[in-house]
Design a protein around this motif. Structure first.
Motif, PDB file in Angstrom:
ATOM      1  N   ASP A 237       0.844  -1.194   0.000  1.00  0.00           N
ATOM      2  CA  ASP A 237       0.000   0.000   0.000  1.00  0.00           C
ATOM      3  C   ASP A 237       0.877   1.240   0.000  1.00  0.00           C
ATOM      4  OD1 ASP A 237      -1.825   2.015   0.292  1.00  0.00           O
ATOM      5  OD2 ASP A 237      -2.767   1.229   2.109  1.00  0.00           O
ATOM      6  N   ALA A 238       1.010   1.853  -1.171  1.00  0.00           N
ATOM      7  CA  ALA A 238       1.863   3.048  -1.296  1.00  0.00           C
ATOM      8  C   ALA A 238       1.229   4.275  -0.659  1.00  0.00           C
ATOM      9  CB  ALA A 238       2.138   3.324  -2.769  1.00  0.00           C
ATOM     10  N   PHE A 239      -0.067   4.207  -0.322  1.00  0.00           N
ATOM     11  CA  PHE A 239      -0.762   5.367   0.228  1.00  0.00           C
ATOM     12  C   PHE A 239      -0.970   5.274   1.736  1.00  0.00           C
ATOM     13  CE2 PHE A 239      -1.792   5.338  -4.237  1.00  0.00           C
ATOM     14  CZ  PHE A 239      -1.625   6.665  -4.584  1.00  0.00           C
ATOM     15  N   ALA A 240      -0.472   4.206   2.347  1.00  0.00           N
ATOM     16  CA  ALA A 240      -0.559   4.104   3.806  1.00  0.00           C
ATOM     17  C   ALA A 240       0.371   5.135   4.435  1.00  0.00           C
ATOM     18  CB  ALA A 240      -0.168   2.703   4.263  1.00  0.00           C
ATOM     19  N   VAL A 241      -0.057   5.687   5.562  1.00  0.00           N
ATOM     20  CA  VAL A 241       0.775   6.669   6.252  1.00  0.00           C
ATOM     21  C   VAL A 241       1.959   5.956   6.896  1.00  0.00           C
ATOM     22  CG1 VAL A 241      -1.183   8.180   6.675  1.00  0.00           C
ATOM     23  CG2 VAL A 241      -0.542   6.479   8.398  1.00  0.00           C
ATOM     24  N   PRO A 242       3.035   6.672   7.217  1.00  0.00           N
ATOM     25  CA  PRO A 242       4.160   6.042   7.900  1.00  0.00           C
ATOM     26  C   PRO A 242       3.691   5.331   9.167  1.00  0.00           C
ATOM     27  CG  PRO A 242       4.768   8.231   7.172  1.00  0.00           C
ATOM     28  CD  PRO A 242       3.309   8.094   6.903  1.00  0.00           C
ATOM     29  N   PHE A 243       4.257   4.178   9.415  1.00  0.00           N
ATOM     30  CA  PHE A 243       3.826   3.328  10.526  1.00  0.00           C
ATOM     31  C   PHE A 243       3.961   4.037  11.863  1.00  0.00           C
ATOM     32  CE2 PHE A 243       5.142  -0.079  13.643  1.00  0.00           C
ATOM     33  CZ  PHE A 243       3.849  -0.490  13.913  1.00  0.00           C
ATOM     34  N   ARG A 244       2.890   3.965  12.650  1.00  0.00           N
ATOM     35  CA  ARG A 244       2.876   4.518  13.995  1.00  0.00           C
ATOM     36  C   ARG A 244       2.753   3.348  14.959  1.00  0.00           C
ATOM     37  NH1 ARG A 244      -1.915   7.290  14.714  1.00  0.00           N
ATOM     38  NH2 ARG A 244      -1.095   9.064  15.884  1.00  0.00           N
ATOM     39  N   ASP A 245       3.787   3.066  15.711  1.00  0.00           N
ATOM     40  CA  ASP A 245       3.802   1.902  16.608  1.00  0.00           C
ATOM     41  C   ASP A 245       3.000   2.232  17.861  1.00  0.00           C
ATOM     42  OD1 ASP A 245       4.288  -0.508  17.734  1.00  0.00           O
ATOM     43  OD2 ASP A 245       6.449  -0.227  18.019  1.00  0.00           O
ATOM     44  N   VAL A 246       1.687   2.030  17.771  1.00  0.00           N
ATOM     45  CA  VAL A 246       0.770   2.385  18.850  1.00  0.00           C
ATOM     46  C   VAL A 246       0.037   1.137  19.314  1.00  0.00           C
ATOM     47  CG1 VAL A 246      -1.274   3.744  19.467  1.00  0.00           C
ATOM     48  CG2 VAL A 246       0.433   4.694  17.888  1.00  0.00           C
ATOM     49  N   ASP A 247      -0.037   0.959  20.639  1.00  0.00           N
ATOM     50  CA  ASP A 247      -0.897  -0.063  21.225  1.00  0.00           C
ATOM     51  C   ASP A 247      -2.176   0.645  21.640  1.00  0.00           C
ATOM     52  OD1 ASP A 247      -2.257  -1.940  22.690  1.00  0.00           O
ATOM     53  OD2 ASP A 247      -0.507  -2.630  23.830  1.00  0.00           O
ATOM     54  N   TYR A 248      -3.252   0.412  20.903  1.00  0.00           N
ATOM     55  CA  TYR A 248      -4.481   1.154  21.138  1.00  0.00           C
ATOM     56  C   TYR A 248      -5.196   0.734  22.414  1.00  0.00           C
ATOM     57  CZ  TYR A 248      -3.831   3.291  16.622  1.00  0.00           C
ATOM     58  OH  TYR A 248      -3.310   4.019  15.574  1.00  0.00           O
ATOM     59  N   ALA A 249      -4.724  -0.334  23.048  1.00  0.00           N
ATOM     60  CA  ALA A 249      -5.285  -0.701  24.355  1.00  0.00           C
ATOM     61  C   ALA A 249      -4.740   0.190  25.461  1.00  0.00           C
ATOM     62  CB  ALA A 249      -4.984  -2.164  24.667  1.00  0.00           C
TER      63      ALA A 249
END
Length: 463
Positions: A237-249
């Motif tokens: 996916d060339a349109f995905a934003v740069p990875f954000r290493d987030v634990d949403y919990a």
């Protein structure tokens, strides 16, 4: 024991696996048993692979015994919507025009779930090419609502919603291009989150920035866990934003004290059922009691209806341009008419609609400068009769018209979630929608958790 297993959340299952008080093999057997009962009554599954499910569960059990789980969903059953590729299974898009040919790869979100150890055992029904907000079509027939089988579960992730609501699986994948996760979440009493476009890697689609990969769950915590997994990067996916290493919990129970929450009762679309409005108001009350500064606002987005119509028709004409004349004749007549109508849309019309989307994004960015979150009903109505596209052709000529609170936030690309907030006197679920600024899924999840805690929901008895 099977009934107890079918009621467990993904978080509960992983905790039990870690404690070695439960095995993924036991859980998949409970899922398969429940699936048989559910499908007979509600028609929510278009593929069942018991052998694959048992094999993946057995492999997971061995990993847990070694203390080497693959990831945070190891051994958790996941139902996959038939708009997603799964290696070795056909992906039909709910259409007779698609061949019954096994896929050679996973959709990005499916790949992330596989890497995390999820157990795949079925695919769920969707309307043809996911084009509308209900789930019935020529390939799989009519999918029904577990709260009342005479009613629709919504769509286009209707089969996914049924799988989760009935306890066949705690998680199901979905896609949301105009509300296709939030509509069935509202109609079946589930939690459904559409993330900010680009946060979750996905394959490109002619609908552009409208479509988002996501899922349906029974709890907010399970959705946070799922988002953490599917939000990991995928180079396709060339349109995905740069990875954000987030634990949403993390911080899920921080609450909403001090947050500025705007409450828009109708977004300029006045036909909100009285019981729906009352249930949503109860959810707003929960947010206020938790310390949020809630203010009623007038926010009119009704002028976007034509924008949505232009983009939706153009998008589907583009998505189906590969079909031959004979294949086009195999389509559901209403979908074929949508494609025909797209032929009357000019390039200038499409450019105008895209410009309006950008203007909406800017408008909502300014709005969130004053309000941390926005609350609306998810749907103005509750589930209507199964097998029809609209409950009232005069009031709601097309499906866009009875879903006026969901698709504006696909146009704006914002995160939006439907959280259960009550039931009507007829026993049908009602959903409250929480909308956040771009990439503030954490705020949406925190507020959803407040509503979930304050307004405990009925448990659906099934099987």
């Amino acid at each position: 024991m099977a009934v107890e297993l079918n009621s467990l959340s993904a978080v509960d299952l992983v905790r039990a696996y870690r404690a070695r008080s439960l095995s993924p093999v036991e859980v998949i057997e409970a899922s398969l048993t429940r699936l048989g009962t559910v499908d007979t009554a509600l028609n929510a599954f278009c593929l069942v692979d018991e052998a694959a499910g048992r094999r993946m569960a057995s492999e997971s059990e061995a990993r847990w015994r070694r203390g080497e789980p693959l990831g945070p969903l190891d051994g958790v059953p996941v139902a996959v919507k038939d708009t997603n590729h799964v290696t070795g299974w056909p992906m039909r898009f709910g259409s007779r025009t698609m061949p019954d040919t096994p896929s050679q790869f996973d959709t990005p979100g499916v790949a992330r779930l596989r890497e995390a150890g999820a157990v795949f055992f079925c695919k769920t029904t969707t309307p043809e090419y996911g084009w509308k907000g209900i789930t019935h079509g020529p390939l799989t027939g009519i999918t029904r609502n577990p709260w009342n089988p005479a009613k629709t579960p919504g769509g286009s992730s209707g089969g996914a919603a049924v799988a989760v609501a009935t306890g066949v699986a705690p998680l199901a994948t979905g896609g949301d291009g105009g509300g296709s996760i939030r509509i069935p979440a509202s109609f079946t009493g589930l939690f459904g989150l559409k993330a900010t476009f680009g946060l979750v890697p996905n394959f490109a689609h002619s609908l552009g920035t409208l479509g988002v990969f996501g899922g349906l769950t029974r709890t907010v915590a399970d959705s946070a866990l799922m988002l953490t997994v599917i939000g990991r990067p995928d180079g396709r996916d060339a349109f995905a934003v740069p990875f954000r290493d987030v634990d949403y919990a993390d911080g899920l129970d921080r609450g909403v004290e001090g947050l500025r929450i705007a409450y828009a009762r109708d977004l300029g679309f006045p036909d909100v059922d009285g019981e729906v409005a009352a249930a949503v108001a109860a959810g707003v009350g929960a947010l206020s009691r938790a310390g949020a500064a809630v203010s009623a606002v007038s926010l009119d987005l009704s002028g976007l209806r034509r924008v949505m119509g232009v983009i939706w028709r153009s998008g589907y004409a583009g998505a189906l341009r590969h079909l031959t004349g004979s294949q086009l004749q195999m389509l559901e007549p209403e979908l074929l008419e949508l494609v025909v109508q797209a032929g009357r849309i000019s390039a200038a019309d499409l450019q105008w609609a895209q410009d309006e989307c950008r203007a909406l994004s800017n408008r909502m960015q300014a709005f969130h400068g004053e309000h941390d979150l926005l609350v609306t009903p998810t749907m103005p109505i509750t589930a209507f009769d199964a097998g029809i596209d609209t409950p009232d052709r005069q009031a709601f000529p097309e499906w866009f018209d009875w879903t006026p609170f969901t698709w504006p936030f696909n146009l704006s690309r914002q995160p939006a979630a439907s959280v259960p907030c009550g039931f009507t006197t007829a026993g049908l679920p009602v959903g409250l929608q929480l909308v956040g600024p771009a990439f503030r899924e954490d705020l949406v999840l925190r507020a959803s958790r407040v509503v979930e805690r304050d307004l405990p929901q009925k448990t659906l008895a099934w099987g």
